[in-house]
Design a protein around this motif. Structure first.
Motif, short mmCIF file in Angstrom:
data_model
loop_
_atom_site.label_atom_id
_atom_site.label_comp_id
_atom_site.label_asym_id
_atom_site.label_seq_id
_atom_site.Cartn_x
_atom_site.Cartn_y
_atom_site.Cartn_z
N TRP A 70 -8.14 -3.19 -10.11
CA TRP A 70 -9.06 -2.22 -10.36
C TRP A 70 -10.22 -2.47 -11.08
O TRP A 70 -9.48 -1.96 -12.69
CB TRP A 70 -8.37 -0.45 -10.32
CG TRP A 70 -10.12 0.31 -10.22
CD1 TRP A 70 -10.60 0.41 -9.24
CD2 TRP A 70 -11.16 0.62 -11.06
NE1 TRP A 70 -11.95 0.78 -8.80
CE2 TRP A 70 -12.27 1.51 -10.52
CE3 TRP A 70 -10.36 1.41 -12.67
CZ2 TRP A 70 -12.61 2.08 -11.07
CZ3 TRP A 70 -11.17 1.98 -13.10
CH2 TRP A 70 -12.58 2.65 -12.93
N MET A 77 -10.01 0.28 -5.33
CA MET A 77 -9.48 -1.01 -5.31
C MET A 77 -9.97 -2.00 -4.94
O MET A 77 -9.99 -2.03 -3.28
CB MET A 77 -8.09 -0.53 -4.87
CG MET A 77 -7.21 0.17 -5.87
SD MET A 77 -5.65 0.82 -4.91
CE MET A 77 -6.43 2.57 -3.73
N GLU A 103 -0.61 3.22 -6.20
CA GLU A 103 -1.50 4.56 -5.51
C GLU A 103 -1.92 5.01 -6.65
O GLU A 103 -3.01 5.91 -7.34
CB GLU A 103 -2.16 4.25 -4.47
CG GLU A 103 -2.53 2.93 -3.74
CD GLU A 103 -2.66 3.49 -2.03
OE1 GLU A 103 -2.40 4.34 -1.23
OE2 GLU A 103 -2.96 2.51 -1.24
N VAL A 106 -2.95 4.27 -10.73
CA VAL A 106 -4.30 3.62 -10.13
C VAL A 106 -5.59 4.08 -9.91
O VAL A 106 -6.47 4.75 -10.40
CB VAL A 106 -4.13 2.76 -8.52
CG1 VAL A 106 -5.14 1.81 -9.11
CG2 VAL A 106 -3.09 1.20 -9.19
N CYS A 116 -7.15 -1.15 -14.98
CA CYS A 116 -5.81 -1.30 -14.42
C CYS A 116 -5.69 -2.73 -13.40
O CYS A 116 -6.72 -3.00 -13.00
CB CYS A 116 -5.30 -0.11 -13.76
SG CYS A 116 -5.87 -0.01 -12.15
N ALA A 118 -1.92 -2.56 -11.17
CA ALA A 118 -1.12 -3.02 -11.42
C ALA A 118 0.70 -3.10 -10.25
O ALA A 118 -0.42 -4.06 -9.00
CB ALA A 118 -1.20 -1.20 -10.00
#
Lengths: 188, 188
Positions: A70, A77, A103, A106, A116, A118
């Motif tokens: 993101w 996203m 999630e 995020v 970020c 992930a």
């Protein structure tokens, strides 16, 4: 003096009591501590690297199964990547839940406006974290800890202490506070 | 979301090779790392608490001997405090040198515009650091480390490892890089 964003790896895992998609108390605490005490209002100065080490499947695969990125400026996203083999298994309950766990983190980054990335990697958490540190070279690693006494540690092990000794980057351990601990301190 | 500044304690000591007023390689590294990777351009978001633990005099005194504060907006260090007893001894070579060591770090904070407080406390560094963490309650502690192997550690001890285990706040250890190490890695 602003240069590259500081890349902070945060190791996150699921709650041992509530299971997926709930984050463990200590990883949620480590994540929130990082935002409150380090990132603060300087959201462009940091990038969070959110790693979920997932207990290994029987096939022994250690591949990266899922990556989410993101970046501010995208509505949501912007990409979910996985290898063809991983797509095949994507709907497996365990992986889907790992996705929902990530999630949560995020989305928080999204709300605040901090970049970020992930991902999930299967295997023993201590090995996975140290391996990923070598691979992605974060500026430092944040790990939550249940803050167990020496007697309890013998039975549940401490991922955080292993990381301090073996991860090839600076490590900061964030302990749960006493009032955040469940009845059995080994739960998380 | 900006609230109180994050209070970061940085333990600093003198060079074992060059002596006062030179800072050790590892404490300089820990300090610079904190500025570059954590504080960055967000100078108002942090306050550095610079602690110098000074090997104890024969009289066994553990009093705080000197405090320097610097806040942006003042032309220079705005105050130097010491107890009456401490003033009496202020000109002793050792303390004066400890002062110059701290001035190095305070001046750097001044240049960058980050608030700081610096003080000297006599005693064993491990005990002093853990005691001061309990007293001033920083958000976290940064400690430099020579990054010695297990064999070398036996002979020189590691303040940083003691702090990780015993300090009542999160601790981050910053190791010297190999190219920063002097010929004898136990030197600093």
């Amino acid at each position: 003096m602003e240069s590259e964003p500081t890349r902070v790896m945060v190791a996150v895992n699921e709650s041992s009591i509530k299971g997926y998609p709930h984050a463990s108390i200590s990883s949620k605490k480590a994540f929130e501590w990082t935002l409150k005490k380090i990132v603060k209002s300087n959201t462009s100065g940091f990038k969070l690297l959110l790693l979920h080490a997932q207990v290994q499947d029987e096939d022994g695969s250690k591949e990266v199964v899922l990556i989410m990125n993101w970046e501010p400026g995208f509505d949501d996203m912007d990409s979910i990547y996985a290898s063809p083999d991983d797509f095949r298994n994507m709907r497996e309950r365990n992986k889907a839940n790992g996705l929902h766990l990530l999630e949560f983190f995020v989305n928080k980054c999204h709300e605040i406006g901090v970049r970020c990335e992930a991902w999930i990697r299967k295997g023993d958490p201590t090995e996975v974290i140290c391996h990923e540190v070598r691979r992605v070279r974060p500026d430092f690693l944040v790990v939550g800890s249940r803050g167990l006494g020496p007697f309890q540690k013998v039975f549940v092990g401490t991922v955080s202490e292993f990381c301090v000794k073996h991860a090839e980057c600076p490590v900061i351990i964030i302990k749960r506070s006493a009032e955040e601990s469940p009845q059995d301190p080994a739960d998380d």
